[in-house]
Design a protein around this motif. Sequence first.
Motif, PDB file in Angstrom:
ATOM      1  N   LEU A   6     -30.784 -37.543  94.278  1.00 50.92           N
ATOM      2  CA  LEU A   6     -31.268 -36.146  94.036  1.00 50.92           C
ATOM      3  C   LEU A   6     -30.380 -35.302  94.555  1.00 50.92           C
ATOM      4  O   LEU A   6     -29.991 -34.079  94.173  1.00 50.92           O
ATOM      5  N   LEU A   7     -30.056 -35.563  96.124  1.00 46.75           N
ATOM      6  CA  LEU A   7     -28.984 -34.555  96.711  1.00 46.75           C
ATOM      7  C   LEU A   7     -27.764 -34.443  95.961  1.00 46.75           C
ATOM      8  O   LEU A   7     -27.220 -33.387  95.999  1.00 46.75           O
ATOM      9  N   ALA A  67     -35.435 -26.071  90.730  1.00 49.65           N
ATOM     10  CA  ALA A  67     -36.482 -26.962  89.966  1.00 49.65           C
ATOM     11  C   ALA A  67     -36.417 -28.201  90.466  1.00 49.65           C
ATOM     12  O   ALA A  67     -37.621 -28.799  90.491  1.00 49.65           O
ATOM     13  N   LEU A  68     -35.359 -28.957  90.549  1.00 50.33           N
ATOM     14  CA  LEU A  68     -35.184 -30.298  90.791  1.00 50.33           C
ATOM     15  C   LEU A  68     -35.738 -30.479  92.262  1.00 50.33           C
ATOM     16  O   LEU A  68     -36.627 -31.564  92.450  1.00 50.33           O
ATOM     17  N   ILE A  69     -35.397 -29.693  93.175  1.00 51.59           N
ATOM     18  CA  ILE A  69     -35.633 -29.906  94.774  1.00 51.59           C
ATOM     19  C   ILE A  69     -37.379 -29.594  94.661  1.00 51.59           C
ATOM     20  O   ILE A  69     -37.871 -30.289  95.496  1.00 51.59           O
ATOM     21  N   LYS A  74     -42.579 -31.790  95.347  1.00 51.73           N
ATOM     22  CA  LYS A  74     -43.877 -31.230  94.908  1.00 51.73           C
ATOM     23  C   LYS A  74     -44.160 -29.775  95.449  1.00 51.73           C
ATOM     24  O   LYS A  74     -45.362 -29.446  95.747  1.00 51.73           O
ATOM     25  N   CYS A  75     -43.063 -28.939  95.237  1.00 49.78           N
ATOM     26  CA  CYS A  75     -43.365 -27.583  95.887  1.00 49.78           C
ATOM     27  C   CYS A  75     -43.906 -27.374  97.171  1.00 49.78           C
ATOM     28  O   CYS A  75     -44.428 -26.475  97.450  1.00 49.78           O
ATOM     29  N   PHE A  76     -43.869 -28.333  98.093  1.00 51.67           N
ATOM     30  CA  PHE A  76     -44.364 -28.431  99.512  1.00 51.67           C
ATOM     31  C   PHE A  76     -45.912 -28.492  99.560  1.00 51.67           C
ATOM     32  O   PHE A  76     -46.535 -28.495 100.438  1.00 51.67           O
ATOM     33  N   VAL A 154     -29.417 -24.767 102.653  1.00 50.96           N
ATOM     34  CA  VAL A 154     -30.794 -24.500 102.929  1.00 50.96           C
ATOM     35  C   VAL A 154     -31.588 -25.480 102.156  1.00 50.96           C
ATOM     36  O   VAL A 154     -32.561 -26.327 102.621  1.00 50.96           O
ATOM     37  N   ASN A 155     -31.292 -25.450 100.734  1.00 52.38           N
ATOM     38  CA  ASN A 155     -32.464 -26.330 100.002  1.00 52.38           C
ATOM     39  C   ASN A 155     -32.186 -27.860 100.519  1.00 52.38           C
ATOM     40  O   ASN A 155     -33.002 -28.728 100.423  1.00 52.38           O
ATOM     41  N   LYS A 156     -30.895 -28.302 100.485  1.00 55.87           N
ATOM     42  CA  LYS A 156     -30.602 -29.688 101.034  1.00 55.87           C
ATOM     43  C   LYS A 156     -31.277 -30.015 102.445  1.00 55.87           C
ATOM     44  O   LYS A 156     -32.058 -30.959 102.566  1.00 55.87           O
ATOM     45  N   PHE A 157     -30.999 -29.089 103.535  1.00 53.90           N
ATOM     46  CA  PHE A 157     -31.944 -29.194 104.742  1.00 53.90           C
ATOM     47  C   PHE A 157     -33.357 -29.308 104.585  1.00 53.90           C
ATOM     48  O   PHE A 157     -34.087 -30.037 105.443  1.00 53.90           O
ATOM     49  N   TYR A 158     -33.908 -28.535 103.573  1.00 51.92           N
ATOM     50  CA  TYR A 158     -35.247 -28.279 103.312  1.00 51.92           C
ATOM     51  C   TYR A 158     -35.811 -29.919 102.921  1.00 51.92           C
ATOM     52  O   TYR A 158     -36.869 -30.428 103.320  1.00 51.92           O
TER      53      TYR A 158
END
Length: 185
Positions: A6-7, A67-69, A74-76, A154-158
């Motif tokens: 995914l990453l 959208a993939l992240i 699950k949108c946190f 940021v989205n990778k670290f998230y």
Amino acid sequence: MASKLLLIAVFVLDLIAFGLAVAAEQRRSTAKIVQDSEVNYNYCVYDSYISTGYGVGAFLFLMVSQALIMAASKCFCCGKGLNPSGSRAWAVILFIVCWLFFLIAEICLLAGSVRNAYHTKYRTIFSEQPPSCETVRKGVFGAGAAFIFLNAIVNKFYYICYSSARDKSFQAYGGETGVGMGTYK
């Protein structure tokens, strides 16, 4: 453990979006005023329309990446509870920052694409003023590219922080089933 596949997929999508945004900045429309000698009026001639397509492409690739992240995490807000730890705290902070950077990048790309697609036509048939050949300002797509880059980091670290907190998911009473369940007479 965070999904490496995914990453990598999100990294590729972000890289494509970044490249398209930079290309849109480089190829944005420019205009010049041309005078028609027969009818004696001025009009605008634009040289390039391709940056609108690049901007929309960057917009869509960034949207798919986000959208993939969000689907993977699950949108946190959905799914089982996360371990109350530093990873969860960082995941919350990075989730907010990720969405902020995403929205700014999308606004820059969309505004630049719409503005680049708008071209003035015949403006000065009876007046002496030259037409205003409006084009997108320099740096709009560049700002979008910068925020794509920041969002990609940021989205990778998230996702990594979210995955770390999810792997150590919270279980009340250490997972013992009989704790707190007394027998009543």
